[in-house]
Design a protein around this motif. Structure first.
Motif, PDB file in Angstrom:
ATOM      1  N   THR A   1      -5.814 -12.893 -11.277  1.00 59.87           N
ATOM      2  CA  THR A   1      -6.573 -11.884 -12.009  1.00 59.87           C
ATOM      3  C   THR A   1      -6.697 -10.614 -11.179  1.00 59.87           C
ATOM      4  O   THR A   1      -7.221  -9.616 -11.661  1.00 59.87           O
ATOM      5  N   ALA A   2      -6.250 -10.674  -9.929  1.00 63.34           N
ATOM      6  CA  ALA A   2      -6.192  -9.476  -9.094  1.00 63.34           C
ATOM      7  C   ALA A   2      -4.970  -8.659  -9.488  1.00 63.34           C
ATOM      8  O   ALA A   2      -4.108  -9.121 -10.235  1.00 63.34           O
ATOM      9  N   HIS A   3      -4.886  -7.442  -8.985  1.00 59.04           N
ATOM     10  CA  HIS A   3      -3.758  -6.582  -9.312  1.00 59.04           C
ATOM     11  C   HIS A   3      -2.542  -6.936  -8.471  1.00 59.04           C
ATOM     12  O   HIS A   3      -2.624  -7.682  -7.493  1.00 59.04           O
TER      13      HIS A   3
ATOM     14  N   LEU B   1      -9.641  -1.880  -5.994  1.00 58.25           N
ATOM     15  CA  LEU B   1      -9.676  -2.245  -7.399  1.00 58.25           C
ATOM     16  C   LEU B   1     -10.885  -1.573  -8.038  1.00 58.25           C
ATOM     17  O   LEU B   1     -11.838  -1.188  -7.354  1.00 58.25           O
ATOM     18  N   LEU B   2     -10.858  -1.441  -9.315  1.00 59.29           N
ATOM     19  CA  LEU B   2     -11.981  -0.858 -10.036  1.00 59.29           C
ATOM     20  C   LEU B   2     -13.194  -1.768  -9.876  1.00 59.29           C
ATOM     21  O   LEU B   2     -13.134  -2.955 -10.186  1.00 59.29           O
ATOM     22  N   THR B   3     -14.286  -1.235  -9.333  1.00 56.62           N
ATOM     23  CA  THR B   3     -15.474  -2.053  -9.097  1.00 56.62           C
ATOM     24  C   THR B   3     -16.649  -1.672  -9.980  1.00 56.62           C
ATOM     25  O   THR B   3     -17.661  -2.365  -9.981  1.00 56.62           O
TER      26      THR B   3
ATOM     27  N   ILE C   1      -6.339   0.914 -10.433  1.00 56.27           N
ATOM     28  CA  ILE C   1      -6.595   1.176  -9.019  1.00 56.27           C
ATOM     29  C   ILE C   1      -7.344   2.497  -8.871  1.00 56.27           C
ATOM     30  O   ILE C   1      -7.056   3.465  -9.583  1.00 56.27           O
ATOM     31  N   VAL C   2      -8.283   2.522  -7.941  1.00 57.26           N
ATOM     32  CA  VAL C   2      -8.996   3.768  -7.654  1.00 57.26           C
ATOM     33  C   VAL C   2      -8.865   4.091  -6.172  1.00 57.26           C
ATOM     34  O   VAL C   2      -8.566   3.213  -5.353  1.00 57.26           O
ATOM     35  N   ILE C   3      -9.063   5.357  -5.844  1.00 61.39           N
ATOM     36  CA  ILE C   3      -9.127   5.812  -4.450  1.00 61.39           C
ATOM     37  C   ILE C   3     -10.556   6.247  -4.188  1.00 61.39           C
ATOM     38  O   ILE C   3     -11.130   7.034  -4.948  1.00 61.39           O
TER      39      ILE C   3
ATOM     40  N   TYR D   1      -5.971   5.535 -10.942  1.00 63.69           N
ATOM     41  CA  TYR D   1      -4.559   5.352 -11.293  1.00 63.69           C
ATOM     42  C   TYR D   1      -4.430   4.140 -12.205  1.00 63.69           C
ATOM     43  O   TYR D   1      -5.001   3.077 -11.944  1.00 63.69           O
ATOM     44  N   ALA D   2      -3.704   4.295 -13.270  1.00 64.33           N
ATOM     45  CA  ALA D   2      -3.405   3.187 -14.174  1.00 64.33           C
ATOM     46  C   ALA D   2      -1.935   3.276 -14.556  1.00 64.33           C
ATOM     47  O   ALA D   2      -1.442   4.357 -14.883  1.00 64.33           O
TER      48      ALA D   2
END
Length: 580
Positions: A325-327, A457-459, A556-558, A578-579
């Motif tokens: 389920t992780a990227h 990851l998006l939190t 994904i985020v920075i 980012y997607a």
């Protein structure tokens, strides 16, 4: 294990060895004099084996084979030599002890593998013709085999089995029977039982496999806690409670993953595994676990080698039955490349990894994407994960004068890179970049981490709801704080919670209570259910699995960290999304 897998080495060898092993299994009960020696038992076993294969005297190679088989089974079944001697003396006819089976115990497989061609010829009756059988090769050559062929083709798996065993080695008859007329069975099946039966009053067994000791325990412990929370929130399945057992440790290493996997597959009641924390451990554990028909779902193992390159090619460590389920790390590396080149406007960058599959994969994904965007990778170096002096590697990096340095590695190595980089000539102003492996409160509280950018990851899951438990991300997080007195120190707590509820849902969809009050669980069905997952509502968003086990949302985020006195803010200061 189905004996068909070993058929090509000679049927008579399989039957003879199986008989020896069956004889030893029959000796499990009772006791006798403790004065029996191993030599006595080996002598009896040699005599029985000789009689069974029709040889007056065994050559030394076959004597070694028999001794190996006896030792293996005595150790496996924890027998006394007196038990074995009694069984041998009571039954001189090995065939009478096979209980009608030609299957070989796994205990003798290694011994069987040592047999030579000459040994097989002797066992087969003394000639090559005896070993390889008749000249019948393909359909039309033998009426009896043709009849079995027809029945097998019509869907009779028993006929397929008979065709396999009765056909000459290397013939089309043999291949047709082995494949069950191309339907896929016999030697192609995975090792392990397809069904698990849970008696009334017992618990359904799953396992958590995470990094729970050592320097990286702060990553795995929140995952284990999330598994326990998901089990509690999900509740019983058909009136049976679910147990995680004792949490297992992957040590964030190949050795740790393999050792834990061996413990898991030795327990026939386990129907699913959540883990591992680290990709390197998953690469070692997944083949063993999935080969035993046990589904494995990771909430944090992100290496692309575990699934695919997202272009239809399986990764080198891909195992059917492994999901996450992780990227996929390819997205994390690509996201950082897009940010550095497009947002920061930098055109030169370098990368460091520590040789781990996770770190090397992420660094490579970043470097490849950066170059595809038009940037220049000035250096790509590896460091030992236990090295404390980073100056030599950093000096190599400085020679290329990069504007940015991406090091997706773990602690403590990541601490040394950040602390020493500014002191190396040419790197005084380099922009430091890292991945989610360093995005934790311990690292952000270090002064040298200030100013760094991290992939994550998006939190911020907001009010997203897990469809199986009905709980929102807010509620699950509040429960975590209440139960453990702190925030989860890994951002993958939510994806691990989702992984667990997905597993439990799949178990429930493939379990039913029989007339005896037992819960019968179809392990193969569990994997099929997870593979078919589409638009599952999780804390992390909508979850769908592709053909290689990638199920995560891939967002994904920075984040930008600016103040070591406020690590909380650094964890959530998102500056880029980012997607794919």
């Amino acid at each position: 294990m189905n004996a068909k897998i070993h058929h090509s080495a000679g049927r008579r060898a399989v039957v003879a060895l199986s008989a020896v092993l069956a004889m030893l299994v029959a000796a499990c009960g009772g006791s006798s004099s403790d004065n029996t020696t191993r030599d006595d038992v080996i002598a009896l076993a040699e005599a029985s084996f000789s009689a069974d294969v029709g040889l007056e005297e065994l050559p030394e190679s076959l004597k070694t084979f028999v001794a190996c088989a006896v030792d293996a089974v005595v150790e496996e079944l924890d027998l006394s030599w007196s038990d074995v001697e009694r069984a041998l003396e009571e039954s001189g006819d090995l065939n009478s002890l096979t209980s009608g089976t030609d299957e070989m115990s796994p205990a003798g497989l290694e011994c069987f593998g040592e047999l030579t061609f000459e040994d097989l010829v002797l066992i087969g009756g003394g000639s090559d013709d005896d070993l390889f059988g008749s000249d019948a090769s393909s359909y039309g050559d033998d009426p009896e085999l043709d009849a079995l062929w027809d029945a097998c083709e019509a869907g009779d798996d028993v006929a397929c089995d008979d065709l396999y065993w009765e056909s000459p080695l290397g013939s089309e008859y043999e291949s047709f029977g082995l494949s069950c007329a191309g339907r896929g069975c016999g030697g192609e099946e995975a090792v392990g039982e397809a069904v698990v039966v849970v008696d009334g009053g017992e618990e359904i067994q799953i396992r958590s496999l995470d990094t729970i000791t050592g320097d990286l325990a702060f990553l795995g412990i929140p995952h284990q806690n999330a598994v326990m929370a998901a089990i509690a929130d999900y509740g019983d399945i058909e009136g049976f409670s679910v147990s995680m057992g004792q949490g297992l440790d992957d040590l964030c290493s190949a050795d740790g993953g393999q050792a834990a996997a061996q413990t898991i597959v030795a327990d026939a009641q386990i129907v699913g595994v959540i883990g591992t924390t680290c990709s390197v451990a998953a690469a070692a554990a997944a083949p063993l676990i999935t080969d035993a028909d046990i589904v494995m779902i990771s909430g944090s193992g992100t290496s692309q080698t575990l699934t695919s390159d997202l272009q239809g090619t399986a990764g080198i460590h891909y195992s059917p039955g492994f999901y996450r389920t992780a990227h996929n790390d390819l997205y994390q590396g690509v996201a950082m490349a897009h940010f550095v080149f497009g947002e920061l406007g930098m055109t030169t960058a370098a990368a460091i990894h520590d040789g781990d599959r996770y770190t090397e994969g992420l660094a490579s994904a970043f470097a490849d994407a950066f170059e595809q965007l038009g940037g220049t990778v000035t250096g790509f170096e590896v460091v030992d994960m236990w090295e404390t002096n980073m100056v030599p590697v950093l000096t190599e990096i400085a020679a290329g004068s990069p504007e940015a340095l991406f090091f997706p590695i773990f602690q403590p190595t990541g601490e040394f890179v950040a602390a020493q980089a500014r002191g190396v000539a040419g790197l005084e102003n380099v922009q430091l970049l890292a991945a989610d492996s360093l995005l934790n409160f311990d690292y952000l509280e270090l002064s040298e981490s200030e100013g760094m950018y991290f992939t994550s990851l998006l939190t911020d899951f907001g009010a997203s709801v897990n469809q199986s438990t009905g709980k929102t991300a807010f509620e699950v997080l509040d429960d975590y704080r209440a139960d453990h007195g702190e925030e989860p120190s890994s951002g993958y707590w939510a994806s691990t919670y989702d992984a667990t509820t997905i597993l439990l849902s799949a178990i429930e969809a493939n379990a039913e209570v029989n007339d005896a009050g037992q819960l019968v669980i179809d392990k193969a069905g569990i994997s099929s259910s997870v593979a078919a997952l589409r638009d599952y509502g999780g804390l992390t968003g909508s979850i769908s699995c592709d053909d290689f086990g990638d199920c995560g949302s891939q967002k994904i985020v920075i984040v930008h960290h600016t103040d070591s006195d406020d690590a909380d803010a650094g964890m959530v200061n998102v500056v880029f999304e980012y997607a794919p």
